[in-house]
Design a protein around this motif. Structure first.
Motif, short mmCIF file in Angstrom:
data_model
loop_
_atom_site.label_atom_id
_atom_site.label_comp_id
_atom_site.label_asym_id
_atom_site.label_seq_id
_atom_site.Cartn_x
_atom_site.Cartn_y
_atom_site.Cartn_z
N LEU A 196 0.83 -1.21 0.00
CA LEU A 196 0.00 0.00 0.00
C LEU A 196 0.87 1.26 0.00
CD1 LEU A 196 -2.75 -1.02 2.58
CD2 LEU A 196 -3.04 -0.72 0.11
N ARG A 197 2.01 1.17 0.70
CA ARG A 197 2.89 2.33 0.83
C ARG A 197 3.47 2.76 -0.52
NH1 ARG A 197 5.36 -0.47 6.06
NH2 ARG A 197 4.20 0.64 7.66
N ILE A 198 3.61 1.82 -1.46
CA ILE A 198 4.23 2.16 -2.75
C ILE A 198 3.55 3.38 -3.37
CG2 ILE A 198 4.70 1.37 -5.10
CD1 ILE A 198 4.94 -1.45 -4.06
N GLU A 199 2.24 3.38 -3.34
CA GLU A 199 1.53 4.51 -3.93
C GLU A 199 1.42 5.69 -2.97
OE1 GLU A 199 0.93 5.08 -7.00
OE2 GLU A 199 1.77 3.09 -7.40
N ARG A 200 1.10 5.39 -1.72
CA ARG A 200 0.82 6.47 -0.77
C ARG A 200 2.07 7.21 -0.31
NH1 ARG A 200 -2.76 3.80 3.83
NH2 ARG A 200 -4.87 3.95 2.99
N ASN A 201 3.06 6.45 0.12
CA ASN A 201 4.26 7.06 0.68
C ASN A 201 5.41 6.05 0.67
OD1 ASN A 201 6.17 8.47 2.06
ND2 ASN A 201 4.81 9.16 3.69
N PRO A 202 6.03 5.89 -0.52
CA PRO A 202 7.03 4.82 -0.68
C PRO A 202 8.22 4.94 0.29
CG PRO A 202 7.06 6.32 -2.57
CD PRO A 202 5.85 6.68 -1.76
N LEU A 203 8.54 6.16 0.70
CA LEU A 203 9.68 6.36 1.60
C LEU A 203 9.51 5.55 2.88
CD1 LEU A 203 12.16 8.12 1.24
CD2 LEU A 203 11.05 9.90 2.59
N ARG A 204 8.27 5.36 3.25
CA ARG A 204 7.96 4.68 4.50
C ARG A 204 8.40 3.20 4.49
NH1 ARG A 204 6.31 7.95 7.75
NH2 ARG A 204 4.28 8.50 7.00
N VAL A 205 8.60 2.66 3.30
CA VAL A 205 9.05 1.27 3.21
C VAL A 205 10.40 1.10 3.92
CG1 VAL A 205 9.67 -0.61 1.61
CG2 VAL A 205 7.75 0.90 1.09
N PHE A 206 11.20 2.15 3.93
CA PHE A 206 12.49 2.10 4.63
C PHE A 206 12.33 1.85 6.13
CE2 PHE A 206 14.18 4.75 1.02
CZ PHE A 206 15.14 3.84 0.59
N ASP A 207 11.17 2.23 6.66
CA ASP A 207 10.91 2.07 8.10
C ASP A 207 10.46 0.67 8.47
OD1 ASP A 207 11.53 4.57 9.00
OD2 ASP A 207 9.50 5.37 8.78
N CYS A 208 10.04 -0.11 7.46
CA CYS A 208 9.41 -1.41 7.75
C CYS A 208 10.40 -2.37 8.40
CB CYS A 208 8.85 -2.03 6.48
SG CYS A 208 7.88 -3.50 6.84
N LYS A 209 9.88 -3.06 9.43
CA LYS A 209 10.75 -3.97 10.19
C LYS A 209 10.70 -5.41 9.63
CE LYS A 209 11.64 -1.04 13.78
NZ LYS A 209 11.52 0.18 12.95
N VAL A 210 9.78 -5.65 8.69
CA VAL A 210 9.63 -7.01 8.13
C VAL A 210 10.89 -7.37 7.32
CG1 VAL A 210 8.26 -8.48 6.60
CG2 VAL A 210 7.12 -6.80 8.06
N GLU A 211 11.43 -8.56 7.57
CA GLU A 211 12.73 -8.92 7.00
C GLU A 211 12.74 -8.90 5.46
OE1 GLU A 211 15.43 -8.95 8.68
OE2 GLU A 211 16.59 -9.43 6.88
N THR A 212 11.67 -9.46 4.82
CA THR A 212 11.66 -9.48 3.35
C THR A 212 11.64 -8.06 2.79
OG1 THR A 212 9.26 -9.76 3.47
CG2 THR A 212 10.58 -11.75 3.05
N CYS A 213 10.97 -7.15 3.49
CA CYS A 213 10.94 -5.75 3.05
C CYS A 213 12.32 -5.13 3.18
CB CYS A 213 9.93 -4.95 3.87
SG CYS A 213 8.24 -5.51 3.66
N ARG A 214 12.97 -5.45 4.28
CA ARG A 214 14.32 -4.90 4.49
C ARG A 214 15.27 -5.37 3.40
NH1 ARG A 214 14.99 -3.52 10.51
NH2 ARG A 214 17.20 -3.42 10.03
N GLN A 215 15.13 -6.65 3.05
CA GLN A 215 15.95 -7.22 1.97
C GLN A 215 15.66 -6.50 0.65
OE1 GLN A 215 18.19 -9.74 2.01
NE2 GLN A 215 17.99 -10.39 4.15
#
Ligand SMILES: [Zn+2]
Ligand SMILES: [Zn+2]
Length: 420
Positions: A196-215
């Motif tokens: 969902l963040r991709i469209e709304r606020n992609p920068l926030r993906v950097f904050d995600c603690k989920v391991e696959t997201c971090r990768q």
């Protein structure tokens, strides 16, 4: 003891002495430090209209979507216990037409409905400063230095300062587009929130603690690669000044902070003493926030430090065996009046003093004095009353001697000093 019928709500804390005193001391140290940099205290309400936080922190931030204590009051108003300090400060500054530039600090509790863990509570202490109307990079560096100085003053040795720049209105769109394209290519690897963040606020993906997201974001385009010349110069000057001040820092490309209002410089203090949950606090520039609140175009920067986490990371000084407290002991009812008077006189001279009015026997009064960890007892009996003297007993050594009424204050002070 029978079973207790009440307990504190999950995620809250009690501070009984001496923990309460340790907390107050840290707050006082922060106040003093902020004042030496020209900051003055601002006190705002613990709750605000919900819109104050939704407007500033961003509708998509975790704080707003998941962690706020929002409630309706009896008149149906939509209110929220403050999850952070900055929005209320900005609201108050504009509402009270405070003259800019101005430097403000605050100390007080904030509230977030998050999973309680070591050093993280649902009601927690925050120490913050805000420099409103200051645009230059040297203010950024000075503020970063101030926060680091505070942690050092608490004796926290392993505090690392991380810094980053996330750009401005000019350069952020090009980064956001590049990041969006990058994330869309890896959409399957991202958690539902991040998709969902991709469209709304992609920068926030950097904050995600989920391991696959971090990768997935490991090689993502970073804001710093897209800075416009003005942002680039600003950041270079911040770093140059940190070097000049001798402050060691690390660059952290992932440091985007969880709030929508930041721009340009962002920074965070981390401590290994806290394990994986290592942030002691941080902050950044928020040059557009005042405008969004309907105020004038005003650059600003600030930080918020977590008091609970700082105290957890700080070494705990041993509690002194005895407190600076004088206990006035009376032998018979005839001396109660004199005891009360002496206690009042000591207090007027700035010496904490206490009398046990309930214990009918001297032994009971001494017990109370010991429970209070008093430094000394000053005993008044019929003989002392006639002679105009007191018996001063050092509770650390057990030594007892006579002192005349006119020097009792000085003698008690001396005893406090000896006990250290
Ligand atoms: Zn820029
Ligand atoms: Zn994610």
């Amino acid at each position: 003891m029978s079973e207790l019928k009440q307990s504190r709500p999950k995620g809250t804390q009690d501070f009984v002495p001496p923990d309460s005193e340790r907390r107050r001391q840290a707050e006082a140290a922060f106040r003093r430090l902020a004042e030496t940099y020209g900051y003055r205290e601002i006190i705002t309400p613990t709750f605000e209209h919900t819109t104050v936080f939704v407007k500033s922190s961003g509708e998509t931030s975790d704080i707003v979507t998941k962690e706020m204590y929002t409630f309706k009051d009896r008149a149906g108003r939509d209110l929220t216990l403050r999850p952070e300090g900055t929005p209320g400060v900005v609201r108050a500054v504009l509402e009270n037409r405070v003259r800019m530039p101005c430097r403000l600090f605050y100390v007080g509790p904030c509230f977030r409905y998050s999973r309680p863990q070591k050093g993280r509570y649902r009601e927690f202490g925050q120490l913050g400063i805000e420099a409103l109307g200051e645009a230059g990079p040297l203010t950024d560096a000075e503020i970063i230095f101030l926060g680091s100085t505070f942690f050092a003053s608490l004796g926290i040795r392993d505090c690392t300062t991380q810094v980053n720049s996330i750009g401005c209105r000019e350069c952020r769109p090009s980064h956001r587009d590049a990041l969006r394209r990058f994330l869309l290519d890896r959409k399957e690897q991202l958690c539902d929130d991040c998709q969902l963040r991709i469209e709304r606020n992609p920068l926030r993906v950097f904050d995600c603690k989920v391991e696959t997201c971090r990768q997935a974001v490991r090689d993502a385009p970073t804001p710093r690669q897209y800075l416009c010349p003005a942002c680039k110069t600003h950041f270079e000057q911040v770093l140059a000044d940190l070097n000049r001040r001798g402050l060691r820092y690390e660059l952290n490309d992932r440091l985007v902070r969880g709030l929508d209002y930041y721009c340009r410089t962002t920074f965070e203090y981390v401590s290994a003493a806290l394990g994986a949950q290592d942030s002691l606090g941080g902050g950044g520039r928020y040059d557009y926030l005042l405008e969004e609140f309907g105020g004038p175009d005003t650059p600003a920067i600030g930080f918020a430090l977590g008091l609970d986490r700082a105290l957890l990371a700080a070494p705990v000084a041993p509690v002194p065996e005895r407190r600076n407290l004088a206990f006035v002991v009376w032998l018979t009812d005839a001396e109660i009046g004199a005891a009360e008077k002496l206690a009042d006189r000591l207090r007027a001279d700035g010496i904490p003093a206490q009398v046990d009015y309930d214990a009918r026997k001297v032994k009971g009064q001494f017990k109370t004095a010991d429970a209070a960890r008093a430094a000394c007892c000053i005993i008044i009996g019929p003989d002392e009353l006639i002679k105009g003297v007191y018996s001063l007993k050092d509770l650390a050594t057990g030594e007892q001697r006579e002192v005349s009424a006119d020097v009792v204050t000085a003698e008690v002070r001396k005893l406090f000093a000896e006990q250290g």
